[in-house]
Write an enzyme that holds these catalytic residues in place. Structure first.
Site, PDB file in Angstrom:
ATOM      1  N   ASP A 127       4.707 -51.640  39.842  1.00 17.07           N
ATOM      2  CA  ASP A 127       5.447 -50.714  38.991  1.00 17.07           C
ATOM      3  C   ASP A 127       4.900 -50.572  37.558  1.00 17.07           C
ATOM      4  OD1 ASP A 127       7.445 -48.906  38.441  1.00 17.07           O
ATOM      5  OD2 ASP A 127       8.889 -50.414  37.853  1.00 17.07           O
ATOM      6  N   CYS A 180       9.274 -32.397  53.505  1.00 13.70           N
ATOM      7  CA  CYS A 180      10.726 -32.298  53.638  1.00 13.70           C
ATOM      8  C   CYS A 180      11.169 -31.091  54.458  1.00 13.70           C
ATOM      9  CB  CYS A 180      11.362 -32.183  52.256  1.00 13.70           C
ATOM     10  SG  CYS A 180      11.117 -33.625  51.230  1.00 13.70           S
ATOM     11  N   CYS A 183      14.738 -28.826  53.919  1.00 10.83           N
ATOM     12  CA  CYS A 183      15.810 -29.594  53.264  1.00 10.83           C
ATOM     13  C   CYS A 183      15.692 -29.480  51.736  1.00 10.83           C
ATOM     14  CB  CYS A 183      15.704 -31.068  53.679  1.00 10.83           C
ATOM     15  SG  CYS A 183      16.968 -32.104  52.915  1.00 10.83           S
ATOM     16  N   CYS A 206      16.835 -36.580  33.765  1.00  5.64           N
ATOM     17  CA  CYS A 206      17.067 -37.530  34.857  1.00  5.64           C
ATOM     18  C   CYS A 206      17.874 -38.728  34.348  1.00  5.64           C
ATOM     19  CB  CYS A 206      15.746 -37.998  35.453  1.00  5.64           C
ATOM     20  SG  CYS A 206      15.996 -39.278  36.692  1.00  5.64           S
ATOM     21  N   CYS A 232      19.984 -44.350  38.851  1.00  6.56           N
ATOM     22  CA  CYS A 232      20.820 -43.360  39.544  1.00  6.56           C
ATOM     23  C   CYS A 232      20.276 -43.264  40.963  1.00  6.56           C
ATOM     24  CB  CYS A 232      20.704 -42.010  38.833  1.00  6.56           C
ATOM     25  SG  CYS A 232      21.351 -40.618  39.779  1.00  6.56           S
TER      26      CYS A 232
HETATM   27  S1  SF4 Z   1      16.935 -35.039  50.485  1.00  7.51           S
HETATM   28 FE1  SF4 Z   1      15.765 -33.591  51.726  1.00  7.51          FE
HETATM   29  S2  SF4 Z   1      14.470 -32.543  50.244  1.00  7.51           S
HETATM   30 FE2  SF4 Z   1      15.183 -34.400  49.249  1.00  7.51          FE
HETATM   31  S3  SF4 Z   1      13.607 -35.938  49.648  1.00  7.51           S
HETATM   32 FE3  SF4 Z   1      15.121 -36.142  51.264  1.00  7.51          FE
HETATM   33  S4  SF4 Z   1      14.328 -34.829  52.921  1.00  7.51           S
HETATM   34 FE4  SF4 Z   1      13.266 -34.243  51.065  1.00  7.51          FE
HETATM   35  S1  SF4 Z   2      17.768 -40.116  39.895  1.00  8.14           S
HETATM   36 FE1  SF4 Z   2      19.724 -39.007  39.640  1.00  8.14          FE
HETATM   37  S2  SF4 Z   2      19.447 -37.744  37.838  1.00  8.14           S
HETATM   38 FE2  SF4 Z   2      17.388 -38.416  38.478  1.00  8.14          FE
HETATM   39  S3  SF4 Z   2      16.664 -36.791  39.811  1.00  8.14           S
HETATM   40 FE3  SF4 Z   2      17.681 -38.265  41.144  1.00  8.14          FE
HETATM   41  S4  SF4 Z   2      19.797 -37.533  41.324  1.00  8.14           S
HETATM   42 FE4  SF4 Z   2      18.860 -36.505  39.573  1.00  8.14          FE
END
Ligand code: SF4
Ligand code: SF4
Length: 367
Positions: A127, A180, A183, A206, A232
């Protein structure tokens, strides 16, 4: 390539869930992408600062031939929410600091390589190293990038990554050709619209980035923070690839008790020593007490429970301006007479312009 097979076999024995190899050649396409993100102000704050070193592995270890990418599943399963006024830590911070957990596996893998290939040299990273762990893992075939910018593996995205740059020449794996599809659940679920396009994250919006940034939390995003104290998980929780996945086999990723849902009042009352004891071994502790207490004040404000007023009044007298400022915001959210009285008294004695502004906004009901 018997060595790779033995290495992979050993990795499984020591609890590594995912492992792959890529060559140590540069990452030119990634570099172009990151330069573009930097120009557009979309460069993640904790991404490597030195793009030369990030995209040219051999600059970090002369003679490097291969990079071994590893992944450890950290999904802990469902836990019933404990009672009381509590904040939320992202799953990555529930147990022991993943830098240590993954780092310990990488140590064992390096010992293995040293035994098998005497004189070989290695550089491990988790990281915070100079290399791009997600991109390394993608190229080593561990997974593919989701629209939420995370690496999606066959175990989903609740995976801690790390790697070893090595002078040992190992046969590489191929990247996964997957995406993806149609989606877009994570883009729609993000509470702040931080996923501004598929695979593009605005770190200024974010919540995960913002919970770790020092200073004043952006006023317009405080309500969206909810009770998050660190990180988050929303864009991972909604991802279909994170359904029906195995729970981690790594004991270090599980919380010992209920510390993954810290008590807000207790956290706000902690001194440095107490904070170190409570958060010193968690990934959430690295930014220090003030940042987590600031987030806790936003969480208290969002709870809006008058029973929490005394703790906010106390924080209004804190020597740290950022704590006083966020306590004022939280009192403004309560909006009752006692809260107004506390804010008015605080304003008359407040010398810090930014805190004065927070108090005035709170009194004006603009929070
Ligand atoms: S929620 Fe859907 S669009 Fe987002 S990373 Fe997962 S598969 Fe991809
Ligand atoms: S971590 Fe939370 S705020 Fe950041 S992109 Fe994902 S859902 Fe959005």
């Amino acid at each position: 390539m018997i060595l790779v097979e033995e290495l992979f076999c050993y990795a499984r024995e020591i609890g590594v869930d995912l492992i792959g190899v890529t060559g140590a050649e540069p990452f030119p396409a990634t570099r172009r992408l990151l330069e573009d993100r930097r120009r557009r102000g979309l460069y993640a704050p904790f991404a490597p600062a030195d793009l030369d070193r990030a995209c040219n592995p051999a600059l970090n270890l002369p003679g490097a031939k291969s990079i071994i990418a590893v992944g450890l599943v950290y999904y802990q399963g469902k836990f019933p929410p404990p009672g009381g006024y509590r904040g939320y830590l992202a799953r990555i911070a529930w147990g022991q600091d993943y830098h240590r957990v993954v780092g310990a596996k990488l140590e064992l893998l390096q010992d293995f390589l040293r035994r098998e290939v005497p004189g070989s040299r290695h550089m491990a990273f988790v990281d915070t190293g100079p290399l791009l762990d997600k991109e390394v893992a993608r190229r080593a075939g561990l997974g593919w990038f989701g629209k939420n910018t995370l690496l999606v593996t066959r175990f989903g995205s609740w995976v801690s990554l790390g790697g070893i740059l090595t002078t040992v020449n190992l046969s590489p794996n191929s990247p996964k050709q997957k995406d993806c599809g149609n989606c877009d659940l994570c883009l729609r679920a993000c509470p702040t619209g931080a996923l501004v396009a598929p695979g593009v994250l605005d770190p200024e919006r974010c919540l995960s980035c913002l919970t770790q940034r020092k200073g004043y939390f952006p006023l317009d995003l405080r309500q969206a923070l909810g009770s998050r104290l660190y990180g988050c998980d929303t864009c991972q929780e909604v991802c279909p690839h994170n359904r029906d996945i195995p729970v981690t086999a790594e004991p270090g990723f599980f919380p010992g008790g209920q510390e993954h849902r810290p008590q807000l009042v207790q956290l706000l009352g902690m001194n440095n020593r107490e904070f170190k004891t409570a958060f010193g071994t968690s990934a959430a502790g690295w930014r220090g007490r003030t940042v987590l207490q600031r987030n806790a004040l936003v969480a208290v404000g969002n709870l809006g429970d008058p029973d929490l007023l005394p703790v906010l009044e106390n924080c209004l007298r804190d020597p740290r301006p950022v704590i006083r400022g966020h306590a004022a915001w939280a009192l403004g959210r309560l909006g009752n007479r006692r809260a107004r009285g506390a804010l008015e008294r605080a304003l008359s004695g407040e010398g810090e312009p930014r805190v004065q502004r927070e108090i005035r906004l709170a009194l004006a009901g603009a929070v």
